[in-house]
Motif scaffolding. Structure first.
Motif, PDB file in Angstrom:
ATOM      1  N   ARG A 160      28.934  41.264  64.172  1.00 26.46           N
ATOM      2  CA  ARG A 160      30.046  41.448  65.100  1.00 26.46           C
ATOM      3  C   ARG A 160      31.375  41.030  64.467  1.00 26.46           C
ATOM      4  N   ILE A 161      31.372  39.904  63.774  1.00 27.45           N
ATOM      5  CA  ILE A 161      32.593  39.423  63.142  1.00 27.45           C
ATOM      6  C   ILE A 161      33.019  40.329  61.997  1.00 27.45           C
ATOM      7  N   ALA A 162      32.054  40.805  61.224  1.00 25.91           N
ATOM      8  CA  ALA A 162      32.377  41.587  60.023  1.00 25.91           C
ATOM      9  C   ALA A 162      32.806  43.013  60.337  1.00 25.91           C
ATOM     10  N   LEU A 163      32.305  43.585  61.419  1.00 24.13           N
ATOM     11  CA  LEU A 163      32.481  45.022  61.646  1.00 24.13           C
ATOM     12  C   LEU A 163      33.936  45.489  61.634  1.00 24.13           C
ATOM     13  N   PRO A 164      34.882  44.809  62.300  1.00 24.57           N
ATOM     14  CA  PRO A 164      36.276  45.284  62.232  1.00 24.57           C
ATOM     15  C   PRO A 164      36.819  45.298  60.806  1.00 24.57           C
ATOM     16  N   HIS A 165      36.413  44.339  59.997  1.00 23.97           N
ATOM     17  CA  HIS A 165      36.879  44.285  58.621  1.00 23.97           C
ATOM     18  C   HIS A 165      36.211  45.364  57.763  1.00 23.97           C
ATOM     19  N   TRP A 183      39.838  48.944  44.045  1.00 27.66           N
ATOM     20  CA  TRP A 183      38.692  48.804  44.946  1.00 27.66           C
ATOM     21  C   TRP A 183      38.300  47.337  45.112  1.00 27.66           C
ATOM     22  N   THR A 184      38.251  46.610  43.998  1.00 28.42           N
ATOM     23  CA  THR A 184      37.831  45.211  44.097  1.00 28.42           C
ATOM     24  C   THR A 184      38.866  44.367  44.827  1.00 28.42           C
ATOM     25  N   ARG A 185      40.149  44.704  44.717  1.00 34.41           N
ATOM     26  CA  ARG A 185      41.156  43.980  45.499  1.00 34.41           C
ATOM     27  C   ARG A 185      40.951  44.212  46.990  1.00 34.41           C
ATOM     28  N   ASP A 186      40.714  45.465  47.364  1.00 31.62           N
ATOM     29  CA  ASP A 186      40.483  45.765  48.782  1.00 31.62           C
ATOM     30  C   ASP A 186      39.207  45.082  49.276  1.00 31.62           C
ATOM     31  N   LEU A 187      38.188  45.095  48.436  1.00 27.65           N
ATOM     32  CA  LEU A 187      36.923  44.448  48.795  1.00 27.65           C
ATOM     33  C   LEU A 187      37.126  42.946  48.971  1.00 27.65           C
ATOM     34  N   ALA A 188      37.848  42.320  48.042  1.00 31.79           N
ATOM     35  CA  ALA A 188      38.092  40.880  48.130  1.00 31.79           C
ATOM     36  C   ALA A 188      38.885  40.517  49.384  1.00 31.79           C
ATOM     37  N   THR A 189      39.814  41.373  49.769  1.00 27.81           N
ATOM     38  CA  THR A 189      40.596  41.124  50.986  1.00 27.81           C
ATOM     39  C   THR A 189      39.702  41.147  52.219  1.00 27.81           C
ATOM     40  N   ALA A 190      38.826  42.141  52.295  1.00 29.26           N
ATOM     41  CA  ALA A 190      37.919  42.238  53.441  1.00 29.26           C
ATOM     42  C   ALA A 190      36.976  41.041  53.493  1.00 29.26           C
ATOM     43  N   VAL A 191      36.432  40.662  52.339  1.00 30.01           N
ATOM     44  CA  VAL A 191      35.517  39.521  52.284  1.00 30.01           C
ATOM     45  C   VAL A 191      36.237  38.240  52.700  1.00 30.01           C
ATOM     46  N   ALA A 192      37.453  38.039  52.216  1.00 29.20           N
ATOM     47  CA  ALA A 192      38.215  36.837  52.571  1.00 29.20           C
ATOM     48  C   ALA A 192      38.461  36.771  54.077  1.00 29.20           C
ATOM     49  N   ARG A 193      38.723  37.904  54.699  1.00 28.25           N
ATOM     50  CA  ARG A 193      38.971  37.912  56.143  1.00 28.25           C
ATOM     51  C   ARG A 193      37.686  37.621  56.917  1.00 28.25           C
TER      52      ARG A 193
END
Length: 264
Positions: free
Chosen positions: A93-98, A237-247
């Motif tokens: 639930r928490i991850a889905l919006p990201h 891609w890895t920058r976008d991925l890191a941003t999503a993971v951090a959030r």
């Protein structure tokens, strides 16, 4: 690395039976995510409430589900006999919006997976809108040492744990030393790339989610057709991925994902 994943690729059959697929999906949700109301089930499957009710009734009839005192559907005797799964409903639930934001930004499919032992399980997928895309992988399991997210999680563990996990006589890893060298590289760069190791024509980039103690290890991946994978785009891609993971990590750290006295 260490050989391709030799099991048959589990894409949805061309002539699959929709009702069977929906019923099996519901059984998986009850096992791994806990109680469901009819409206929840309908939303997850994208079907009418009446259809979800009929599917759940059939699961009850076959002892895959039962109703609790709040009229929610829970895992029945058949599913309760399975090994205890990792609870992931709140994490999902928490991850889905990201995940949705990451898919929109990259225009590729993205996944959330958990890693238990030597297996990586997809617990959420958001598909790309492109015609040629990697499809929904929710519910699938892959060897952790081959999946991008699985390798990212393994790289975050002490090497002694990895050696213990893969040194048995039935280990799927032919050369643990080679795996350890790969995991050191993954640890240094902060992400892992799975270039067709689990499925021909699919490339994925995965990063581990740093989890509080007691929470099941998790990772996020971007998956794309190999024909669209370009090394000159890897940094973006890895920058976008890191941003999503951090959030995701930020929201998990807020404490809303923790329950049951601190366990996920």
């Amino acid at each position: 690395m260490n050989g391709r994943y030799d099991s048959a690729v589990k894409n949805k059959p061309a002539y699959g039976i929709g009702s069977v697929d929906h019923a099996l999906h519901l059984a998986t949700l009850l096992l791994h995510e806990g109680p469901l109301r009819v409206t929840d089930a309908a939303a997850r499957l994208g079907v009418a409430r009446s259809t979800a009710h009929r599917l759940l009734a059939m699961l009850v009839y076959r002892d895959f589900a039962e109703q609790d005192e709040d009229r929610r559907y829970v895992a029945g005797p058949v599913l309760r006999g399975a090994p205890a799964p990792e609870p992931v409903a709140d994490l999902r639930r928490i991850a889905l919006p990201h995940l949705e934001a990451l898919a929109a930004r990259t225009d590729e499919s993205v996944n959330l997976m958990t890693v238990v032992g030597d297996r990586a399980r997809f617990v959420a997928s958001v598909e790309s809108a492109q015609i040629l895309r990697v499809g929904d992988r929710e519910g699938r399991m892959l060897p952790a040492h081959l999946a991008s997210g699985g390798r990212a999680v393994l790289a975050s563990r002490p090497e002694s744990d990895v050696i213990e996990l893969y040194s048995g006589p039935d280990s799927p890893v032919a050369d643990v030393a080679v795996l350890l060298r790969d995991l050191r590289r993954v640890r240094k760069q902060g992400f892992a790339v799975n270039d067709q190791a689990t499925e021909t024509g699919v490339t994925a980039i995965g990063q581990a989610v740093r989890c509080p103690e007691g929470m099941v290890p998790a990772a996020v991946s971007i998956a794309m057709p190999t024909v669209r994978y370009r090394r000159d785009r890897l940094a973006a891609w890895t920058r976008d991925l890191a941003t999503a993971v951090a959030r995701i990590e930020r929201d998990v750290a807020d404490g809303s994902v923790l329950q049951n006295n601190g366990a996920l």
